[in-house]
Design an enzyme around this catalytic site. Structure first.
Site, PDB file in Angstrom:
ATOM      1  N   SER A  10       0.803  -1.218   0.000  1.00 52.10           N
ATOM      2  CA  SER A  10       0.000   0.000   0.000  1.00 52.10           C
ATOM      3  C   SER A  10       0.842   1.278   0.000  1.00 52.10           C
ATOM      4  CB  SER A  10      -0.950  -0.006   1.200  1.00 52.10           C
ATOM      5  OG  SER A  10      -0.231  -0.133   2.410  1.00 52.10           O
ATOM      6  N   LYS A 104       9.223   1.739   9.688  1.00 48.97           N
ATOM      7  CA  LYS A 104       9.362   2.312  11.033  1.00 48.97           C
ATOM      8  C   LYS A 104       9.582   1.181  12.027  1.00 48.97           C
ATOM      9  CE  LYS A 104       6.140   5.954   9.658  1.00 48.97           C
ATOM     10  NZ  LYS A 104       4.790   6.539   9.853  1.00 48.97           N
ATOM     11  N   SER A 137       0.936   9.550   8.245  1.00 50.95           N
ATOM     12  CA  SER A 137       0.446   9.286   6.886  1.00 50.95           C
ATOM     13  C   SER A 137      -0.113   7.883   6.782  1.00 50.95           C
ATOM     14  CB  SER A 137       1.595   9.447   5.881  1.00 50.95           C
ATOM     15  OG  SER A 137       2.723   8.693   6.296  1.00 50.95           O
ATOM     16  N   LYS A 190       6.058   4.975  18.521  1.00 51.47           N
ATOM     17  CA  LYS A 190       4.633   5.312  18.433  1.00 51.47           C
ATOM     18  C   LYS A 190       3.804   4.097  18.030  1.00 51.47           C
ATOM     19  CE  LYS A 190       4.495   5.302  13.801  1.00 51.47           C
ATOM     20  NZ  LYS A 190       3.603   4.499  12.950  1.00 51.47           N
ATOM     21  N   SER A 253      -4.610   2.094  11.015  1.00 52.39           N
ATOM     22  CA  SER A 253      -3.371   1.640  11.621  1.00 52.39           C
ATOM     23  C   SER A 253      -3.438   0.155  11.977  1.00 52.39           C
ATOM     24  CB  SER A 253      -3.067   2.458  12.884  1.00 52.39           C
ATOM     25  OG  SER A 253      -2.043   1.850  13.647  1.00 52.39           O
ATOM     26  N   ARG A 254      -2.510  -0.629  11.432  1.00 53.20           N
ATOM     27  CA  ARG A 254      -2.460  -2.054  11.773  1.00 53.20           C
ATOM     28  C   ARG A 254      -2.152  -2.261  13.248  1.00 53.20           C
ATOM     29  NH1 ARG A 254       0.839  -5.087   6.873  1.00 53.20           N
ATOM     30  NH2 ARG A 254      -0.607  -4.563   5.171  1.00 53.20           N
ATOM     31  N   ASN A 255      -1.324  -1.395  13.797  1.00 54.44           N
ATOM     32  CA  ASN A 255      -0.982  -1.515  15.217  1.00 54.44           C
ATOM     33  C   ASN A 255      -2.209  -1.235  16.079  1.00 54.44           C
ATOM     34  OD1 ASN A 255       2.149  -1.843  15.321  1.00 54.44           O
ATOM     35  ND2 ASN A 255       1.780  -0.264  13.788  1.00 54.44           N
ATOM     36  N   GLU A 280       4.342  -3.896  13.136  1.00 56.76           N
ATOM     37  CA  GLU A 280       5.704  -3.554  13.539  1.00 56.76           C
ATOM     38  C   GLU A 280       5.841  -3.322  15.037  1.00 56.76           C
ATOM     39  OE1 GLU A 280       8.037  -3.981  11.578  1.00 56.76           O
ATOM     40  OE2 GLU A 280       7.630  -3.289   9.546  1.00 56.76           O
TER      41      GLU A 280
END
Length: 331
Positions: A10, A104, A137, A190, A253-255, A280
């Site tokens: 993506s 990241k 982003s 973060k 956000s996957r997190n 991550e």
């Protein structure tokens, strides 16, 4: 300038389209033939963006040798793949290139910051400098050209300005900076805070709780980052508080999504059994925990996320334990 984007996911696709929109020579490399064909034939990357149409000038390939004459190589791959992809492309490069990293986190084997990994794996004859393109982003918004601002961080100011000019346009504004340590550490930590934010959401907590988490989470980022030489002001910029806000509040956000599932079920067990996505913050939580313990850095939120992920502690107990810690002044 010729730019090659490594990674047909993506973020790689969204940034490749930015360059196509800007009229630059760009080609996207991917290992998945279906994704590459989708970009070339249908002008879509439907796996990630559904029926969203891409700039028809954007082209993709499965041939990694396309990097050989690149001026800029952008790495849009997970942290665990940074080292191997650099080792793969280094002998293919024929001149010094700016290597742009958008991942990241840390090297999962050595715990190195990613800029250090790139400098170690790309020979001096092939590396102009490393630029980290990071900030608040989501690819899902950039690909439909929603207004976004991020940073080009580099120890080489001129290369940072080159990347700034290359990517900036009417919907993507790039700032430059040179605090590599602070920016990369903030952007990595973060993700741990985003997992915590998702957990709190899954447990049913609301805006008050999330505001407290973001504020106190920022203090942990500053504490950790400045210990290793980052500048405090970096953490009130785009790679600090900006990135923290977007990942702690957005369902993109996957997190955050991972944390939400864990919090909703009040256990990490099912998440680890069923998760197939790269999150991550999971590995970052372990690295930050280990380093903070070794160095004596107070990181209570990161500590509780680690306990949930790696020690099986129930999320509801972690939230309670954070609230009943010894009282103190805010600063």
């Amino acid at each position: 300038m010729k730019t090659v984007v490594i990674g047909s996911g993506s973020w790689g696709t969204a940034l490749a389209q930015v360059l196509a929109d800007n009229g630059h020579e760009v080609i996207e490399y991917g290992i998945n033939p279906e994704e590459v064909n989708d970009i070339n034939e249908n002008h879509e990357n439907s796996k990630y963006f559904g029926n969203t149409k891409l700039n028809p000038e954007l082209k993709a390939t499965t041939d990694i040798s396309v990097v050989k004459d690149a001026d800029v190589v952008l790495l849009a791959v997970p942290t665990f793949a940074i080292e191997s992809i650099c080792e793969e492309i280094d002998p293919l490069l024929t001149k010094k290139a700016i290597i742009v990293n958008v991942a990241k986190g840390f090297n999962p084997k050595t715990n190195e910051r990613l800029s250090d990994v790139i400098r170690r794996c790309i020979s001096r004859d092939h590396l102009s400098s490393v630029v980290s393109l990071i900030g608040p982003s989501h690819a899902e918004e950039v690909v439909v050209r929603q207004l976004t601002s991020i940073d080009a961080i580099s120890l080489d100011d001129e290369d940072a300005k080159t990347i700034q000019k290359l990517f900036s346009n009417s919907y993507l504004r790039i700032y430059t900076g040179n605090d590599e340590v602070g920016s990369e550490l903030g952007a990595a930590i973060k993700n741990v805070m985003a997992i915590a934010s998702g957990i709190l959401g899954g447990l049913g907590y609301g805006d008050n709780t999330r505001a407290a988490l973001i504020t106190r989470g920022l203090q942990e980022m500053i504490r950790y980052g400045t210990f290793f030489g980052g500048k405090e002001e970096t953490f009130i910029g785009l790679t600090g508080i900006g990135d923290l806000i977007v990942t702690c509040t957005s369902p993109h956000s996957r997190n955050f999504q991972a944390g939400y599932q864990i919090g909703k079920e009040n256990t990490v067990e099912n998440f680890f059994k069923n998760n197939k996505k790269t999150v991550e913050g999971i590995r970052t939580a372990q690295i930050v925990h280990d380093v903070a313990k070794e160095k004596g850095i107070d990181m209570p939120i990161c500590e509780e996320v680690f306990e949930i992920l790696y020690s099986g502690k129930e999320p509801k107990d972690c939230a309670k334990d954070l609230m009943i810690r010894k009282l103190k002044a805010e600063f």
